[in-house]
Design an enzyme around this catalytic site. Structure first.
Site, mmCIF file in Angstrom:
data_model
loop_
_atom_site.group_PDB
_atom_site.id
_atom_site.type_symbol
_atom_site.label_atom_id
_atom_site.label_comp_id
_atom_site.label_asym_id
_atom_site.label_seq_id
_atom_site.Cartn_x
_atom_site.Cartn_y
_atom_site.Cartn_z
ATOM 1 C CB VAL A 7 -0.970 -0.002 1.196
ATOM 2 C CG1 VAL A 7 -1.732 1.320 1.277
ATOM 3 C CG2 VAL A 7 -1.955 -1.156 1.075
ATOM 4 C CB ALA A 17 -0.147 1.676 -4.018
ATOM 5 C CE1 TYR A 18 1.024 9.536 -0.012
ATOM 6 C CE2 TYR A 18 3.255 8.786 0.437
ATOM 7 C CZ TYR A 18 2.307 9.789 0.429
ATOM 8 O OH TYR A 18 2.650 11.043 0.859
ATOM 9 C CG LEU A 19 6.362 5.696 -1.683
ATOM 10 C CD1 LEU A 19 7.535 4.757 -1.436
ATOM 11 C CD2 LEU A 19 6.701 7.101 -1.194
ATOM 12 C CE LYS A 51 0.929 12.694 -2.055
ATOM 13 N NZ LYS A 51 0.190 13.974 -2.179
#
Length: 226
Positions: A127, A130-132, A135
């Site tokens: 997760v 996925a955030y990195l 962004k």
């Protein structure tokens, strides 16, 4: 100035809104949950209910009409899954940039994160990875918009709630480190005021340089000197 802030109930956004209101600006915070409106009013901001995941670019542009600047400080936040990193951290930022362009708001500042333009290590939590990636994809999109937006991307280190010192390290490349949210908000305020930071992608961690001096040093390098 009228500044529209996406993610208006976030910890950094609320701090930025207080700073803007204290000096006489007109912050407008976009919020999904109407229950958050009193917190924005207490910070001196005008709340506007907008769900970035369920709105159109035209509807969002209406909120941005007449603004002097836009700040993207929204995020899916802890506890959200990989899908929301895509729909908010990436697609929400792109939609907000599209809306700013449609509304004729050139000054555009993004709160991102360190190292998002690198592929996450193989052992990274899925997760968080996925955030990195979300962004990083959002930043890459905005970095191509120089003809339509006067953008600056700020990439803070690990955020803390300790009292800010007013001293930072601000540069195109910084080592991983902590940064108080107070100092992130104060740096955003200074970046909004400094056109010489347009076109820069900047890392931010705690340091020894007063925030006004750190921003002035970036501006002295010229636009796009990231």
């Amino acid at each position: 100035m009228r500044i529209v802030i996406a993610g208006g109930h976030g910890k950094i956004a609320l701090r930025l809104q207080r700073l803007l209101a204290q000096r006489g600006d007109q912050p407008v915070g976009l919020i999904r949950n109407p229950d958050h409106a009193p917190d924005l009013r207490a910070a001196g901001a005008e709340p506007a209910q907008v769900d970035l995941e369920h709105t159109t670019v035209t509807q969002l542009a209406e909120q941005l009409m007449g603004a002097d600047a836009a700040v993207f400080a929204a995020g899916a936040g802890p506890g959200s899954g990989a899908e929301r990193k895509e729909t908010l951290d990436r697609a929400g930022a792109v939609l907000f940039a599209d809306a700013a362009s449609l509304a004729g708001v050139r000054r555009f500042v993004v709160v991102s994160a360190l190292r998002v333009d690198e592929e996450p290590p193989a052992d990274t939590d899925p997760v968080f990875a996925a955030y990195l990636r979300a962004k990083g994809a959002a930043d890459a999109d905005i970095q191509q918009r120089g003809a339509e937006l006067d953008w600056t991307i700020l990439r803070p280190g690990r955020l803390t709630d300790v009292t800010g010192t007013g001293r930072v390290q601000l540069a195109s490349e910084v080592e991983h480190g902590d940064i108080p949210r107070d100092d992130v908000a104060a740096t955003l305020l200074a970046l909004l005021d400094e056109p010489g930071t347009v076109g820069h992608t900047l890392g931010l961690v705690a340091g020894s340089t007063p925030i006004p001096d750190a921003v002035a040093q970036i501006a002295a390098k010229g636009a796009g000197g990231s």
